[in-house]
Motif scaffolding. Structure first.
Motif, mmCIF file in Angstrom:
data_model
loop_
_atom_site.group_PDB
_atom_site.id
_atom_site.type_symbol
_atom_site.label_atom_id
_atom_site.label_comp_id
_atom_site.label_asym_id
_atom_site.label_seq_id
_atom_site.Cartn_x
_atom_site.Cartn_y
_atom_site.Cartn_z
ATOM 1 N N GLY A 296 0.814 -1.222 0.000
ATOM 2 C CA GLY A 296 0.000 0.000 0.000
ATOM 3 C C GLY A 296 0.851 1.277 0.000
ATOM 4 N N VAL A 297 1.964 1.225 0.726
ATOM 5 C CA VAL A 297 2.840 2.405 0.767
ATOM 6 C C VAL A 297 3.391 2.698 -0.630
ATOM 7 C CG1 VAL A 297 5.113 3.187 1.582
ATOM 8 C CG2 VAL A 297 3.454 2.292 3.194
ATOM 9 N N PHE A 298 3.812 1.651 -1.336
ATOM 10 C CA PHE A 298 4.318 1.833 -2.706
ATOM 11 C C PHE A 298 3.209 2.377 -3.607
ATOM 12 C CE2 PHE A 298 7.063 -2.120 -1.692
ATOM 13 C CZ PHE A 298 8.042 -1.342 -1.128
ATOM 14 N N VAL A 299 1.994 1.834 -3.422
ATOM 15 C CA VAL A 299 0.861 2.250 -4.257
ATOM 16 C C VAL A 299 0.545 3.723 -4.028
ATOM 17 C CG1 VAL A 299 -1.606 1.870 -4.690
ATOM 18 C CG2 VAL A 299 -0.116 -0.082 -4.296
ATOM 19 N N VAL A 300 0.478 4.109 -2.753
ATOM 20 C CA VAL A 300 0.114 5.494 -2.425
ATOM 21 C C VAL A 300 1.194 6.469 -2.905
ATOM 22 C CG1 VAL A 300 -0.285 7.057 -0.483
ATOM 23 C CG2 VAL A 300 -1.378 4.838 -0.519
ATOM 24 N N GLU A 301 2.459 6.068 -2.766
ATOM 25 C CA GLU A 301 3.555 6.926 -3.240
ATOM 26 C C GLU A 301 3.433 7.144 -4.753
ATOM 27 O OE1 GLU A 301 6.135 8.404 -1.664
ATOM 28 O OE2 GLU A 301 6.691 7.242 0.097
ATOM 29 N N THR A 302 3.122 6.065 -5.480
ATOM 30 C CA THR A 302 2.980 6.173 -6.937
ATOM 31 C C THR A 302 1.772 7.027 -7.296
ATOM 32 O OG1 THR A 302 3.853 3.944 -7.042
ATOM 33 C CG2 THR A 302 2.897 4.794 -9.065
ATOM 34 N N LEU A 303 0.654 6.790 -6.598
ATOM 35 C CA LEU A 303 -0.551 7.576 -6.878
ATOM 36 C C LEU A 303 -0.305 9.052 -6.611
ATOM 37 C CD1 LEU A 303 -3.498 5.413 -5.484
ATOM 38 C CD2 LEU A 303 -3.014 5.988 -7.861
ATOM 39 N N SER A 304 0.477 9.357 -5.554
ATOM 40 C CA SER A 304 0.734 10.765 -5.227
ATOM 41 C C SER A 304 1.453 11.460 -6.385
ATOM 42 C CB SER A 304 1.538 10.888 -3.930
ATOM 43 O OG SER A 304 2.875 10.495 -4.126
ATOM 44 N N VAL A 305 2.385 10.746 -7.026
ATOM 45 C CA VAL A 305 3.103 11.333 -8.164
ATOM 46 C C VAL A 305 2.147 11.526 -9.340
ATOM 47 C CG1 VAL A 305 4.961 10.956 -9.838
ATOM 48 C CG2 VAL A 305 5.309 10.356 -7.451
ATOM 49 N N MET A 306 1.333 10.493 -9.598
ATOM 50 C CA MET A 306 0.402 10.580 -10.737
ATOM 51 C C MET A 306 -0.603 11.716 -10.537
ATOM 52 S SD MET A 306 -0.066 6.495 -11.158
ATOM 53 C CE MET A 306 -1.288 6.439 -12.408
ATOM 54 N N LEU A 307 -1.154 11.799 -9.326
ATOM 55 C CA LEU A 307 -2.149 12.847 -9.050
ATOM 56 C C LEU A 307 -1.519 14.236 -9.120
ATOM 57 C CD1 LEU A 307 -4.107 11.240 -6.060
ATOM 58 C CD2 LEU A 307 -4.959 11.648 -8.365
ATOM 59 N N GLN A 308 -0.300 14.335 -8.577
ATOM 60 C CA GLN A 308 0.379 15.637 -8.579
ATOM 61 C C GLN A 308 0.617 16.121 -10.019
ATOM 62 O OE1 GLN A 308 0.942 17.547 -6.076
ATOM 63 N NE2 GLN A 308 3.047 18.216 -5.831
ATOM 64 N N VAL A 309 1.111 15.204 -10.845
ATOM 65 C CA VAL A 309 1.407 15.571 -12.243
ATOM 66 C C VAL A 309 0.117 15.917 -12.982
ATOM 67 C CG1 VAL A 309 2.300 14.693 -14.446
ATOM 68 C CG2 VAL A 309 3.531 14.217 -12.328
ATOM 69 N N PHE A 343 5.913 4.968 7.990
ATOM 70 C CA PHE A 343 5.569 4.213 6.780
ATOM 71 C C PHE A 343 5.850 2.721 6.981
ATOM 72 C CE2 PHE A 343 5.186 7.336 2.971
ATOM 73 C CZ PHE A 343 4.506 8.240 3.768
ATOM 74 N N TRP A 344 6.886 2.419 7.757
ATOM 75 C CA TRP A 344 7.171 1.009 8.085
ATOM 76 C C TRP A 344 6.003 0.428 8.885
ATOM 77 C CZ3 TRP A 344 12.842 1.282 10.408
ATOM 78 C CH2 TRP A 344 13.740 1.528 9.363
ATOM 79 N N ILE A 345 5.535 1.192 9.864
ATOM 80 C CA ILE A 345 4.443 0.708 10.722
ATOM 81 C C ILE A 345 3.188 0.463 9.878
ATOM 82 C CG2 ILE A 345 2.886 1.349 12.619
ATOM 83 C CD1 ILE A 345 5.298 2.936 13.802
ATOM 84 N N ILE A 346 2.908 1.381 8.958
ATOM 85 C CA ILE A 346 1.738 1.216 8.076
ATOM 86 C C ILE A 346 1.899 -0.064 7.252
ATOM 87 C CG2 ILE A 346 0.530 2.191 6.080
ATOM 88 C CD1 ILE A 346 1.255 4.985 7.269
ATOM 89 N N THR A 347 3.127 -0.287 6.737
ATOM 90 C CA THR A 347 3.358 -1.503 5.944
ATOM 91 C C THR A 347 3.137 -2.760 6.779
ATOM 92 O OG1 THR A 347 4.947 -0.300 4.614
ATOM 93 C CG2 THR A 347 5.024 -2.685 4.452
ATOM 94 N N MET A 348 3.617 -2.730 8.037
ATOM 95 C CA MET A 348 3.412 -3.899 8.916
ATOM 96 C C MET A 348 1.930 -4.183 9.078
ATOM 97 S SD MET A 348 6.150 -3.429 11.984
ATOM 98 C CE MET A 348 7.810 -2.885 11.609
ATOM 99 N N MET A 349 1.148 -3.128 9.261
ATOM 100 C CA MET A 349 -0.303 -3.314 9.421
ATOM 101 C C MET A 349 -0.905 -3.899 8.140
ATOM 102 S SD MET A 349 -1.055 0.276 11.332
ATOM 103 C CE MET A 349 -2.633 0.460 10.551
ATOM 104 N N LEU A 350 -0.479 -3.370 6.995
ATOM 105 C CA LEU A 350 -1.023 -3.845 5.718
ATOM 106 C C LEU A 350 -0.636 -5.302 5.463
ATOM 107 C CD1 LEU A 350 -0.411 -0.668 3.534
ATOM 108 C CD2 LEU A 350 -2.592 -1.515 4.397
#
Lengths: 361, 51
Positions: A296-309, A343-350
């Protein structure tokens, strides 16, 4: 190689049969990759520093990042070396899925290597052009997808599995499977690369996801467990748990040098390769959606770039203070360590959510 | 939490971070202790099979 040796020795000494168990080899692969990375790491960092293979830092990024300029990069080569040696030592080399994952990982690693080399050694700030990078990624991604489609002889090997539902599967057909596999491999690879912007941010989630995928690979490759848990049985997939162990071990040892303040960065050579390897393993064990959840962290990071652009091009306004997302939080006042550990903690939860799909279906 | 309160908490956290760094307990060292723990857990887990 050691598996063959153990099987040969087991004819005389039965104790060597213990090495035929995937679980044990996965743990040993993890420890072997750890030791190899620890042994080679300091020498490689010294050499990279001597050759001045230093990271250039974007001048429009957060000011705190200017201090990172000159930190050795291309440390991903260390991870790939450790994983490759470990897999050659502990995995069943007669398994074609093992070779496929190695091919994809090293192929993407080679693309990243060329990009990094041009940027930091040849001092060409553009590196490999986006078009060339995507072309070569596509070549490797499509080759891997065609290989899997060609060698799939059970319907579940190309079906789209929906987690949390035992009976919901969609047959993709060869073309659908190839398209989906391509997007998962190339997408995951680039998503990990985008996330790799803070010390240790990308590598620990990669380690954790690698470990979790190892569990899925083991279950998918075990006829009894797969049937019991309602999983698609994928013959030979269990061996991928050894690769997952190697990824986890090499990544964990790399974190030793990459934790804030980083002594080395993995660069594109590591990020692209590890992302592609995770994508390939997820496709083989038919857990694309679970990878999407756990990453999810990778997904959100990618989406943030796409949305920003997209937002900037369409409206001229920015949604985030800076993309990818980790820079947004840094500019909001979070310390680099805080962003990374949170972000590590979020990944552990996911990952826990992802692992719950083992039983919740 | 109000913005001012948040800034105060954040400033205190930064001060704690600086003090711990002065005492030699940097973030780097903390992460390395976590890694050592994970390695020991792995060795522990391997005893599930190695017996």
């Amino acid at each position: 190689m050691l598996l063959e040796l153990a099987q040969w020795l087991a004819k005389d000494i039965r104790a060597f049969n213990v090495f035929s168990y995937i679980t044990l080899r996965a743990v040993l692969a993890c420890l072997t990759a750890l030791v190899i990375t620890f042994l080679i790491g300091p020498a490689l960092i010294r050499r990279l520093t001597a050759y001045k293979v230093g990271q250039s830092v974007r001048d429009d990024g957060p000011q705190s990042h200017l201090a990172k300029a000159g930190t050795p990069t291309m440390g991903g080569a260390l991870i790939l070396t450790a994983i490759t040696i470990t897999v050659l030592l502990w995995a069943d080399l007669g398994n074609r899925l093992v070779w496929l994952v190695l091919w994809v990982m090293l192929g993407f690693g080679a693309i990243g290597w060329v990009d990094d080399y041009r940027k930091v050694v040849a001092r060409n700030p553009k590196g490999l052009s986006v078009r060339a990078k995507l072309f070569w990624q596509s070549v490797i991604g499509v080759t891997a997808a065609c290989f899997l489609a060609y060698y799939s002889n059970l319907p579940q090997q190309t079906a789209f599995i929906v987690p949390f539902f035992k009976q919901v599967t969609y047959p993709l057909g060869a073309l659908g499977f190839i398209v989906m596999t391509y997007f998962v491999i190339v997408g995951t690879s680039n998503a990990v690369n985008l996330t790799d912007g803070l010390d240790g941010l990308a590598i620990l989630p990669t380690v954790m996801i690698g470990g979790a995928l190892g569990v899925f690979a083991y279950v998918a490759g075990h006829a009894v467990f797969a049937k019991y848990l309602g999983f698609p049985y994928i013959p030979g997939a269990g061996e991928l748990a050894v690769i997952c162990g190697a990824i986890a071990g090499a990544g964990l040892a790399f974190l030793w040098f990459n934790a804030y303040p980083a002594e080395v960065f993995m660069g594109d050579v590591g990020a692209l390769a590890l992302g592609a390897a995770l994508g390939t393993i997820a496709v083989i064990v038919r857990q694309e959606i679970v990878l999407f959840i756990m990453g999810g962290v990778f997904v959100v990071e990618t989406l943030s770039v796409m949305l920003q652009v997209a937002s900037f091009k369409l409206t001229g306004r920015r949604i985030f203070r800076m993309a990818p997302l980790h820079h947004h939080y840094e500019l909001k006042g979070w310390k680099e360590n805080q962003v990374v550990v949170r972000f590590w903690i979020i990944t552990m939860m996911l990952i826990l959510v992802g692992l719950s799909t083992l039983k919740l279906r | 939490m109000r913005e001012a309160d948040y800034e105060l908490v954040s400033a205190k956290a930064n001060l704690r971070s600086k003090l711990s760094a002065q005492r030699g307990r940097s973030h780097n060292q903390r992460v390395r202790f976590w890694i050592i723990t994970m390695m020991l857990i792995l060795i522990g887990l391997s005893t599930l099979k190695l017996r």
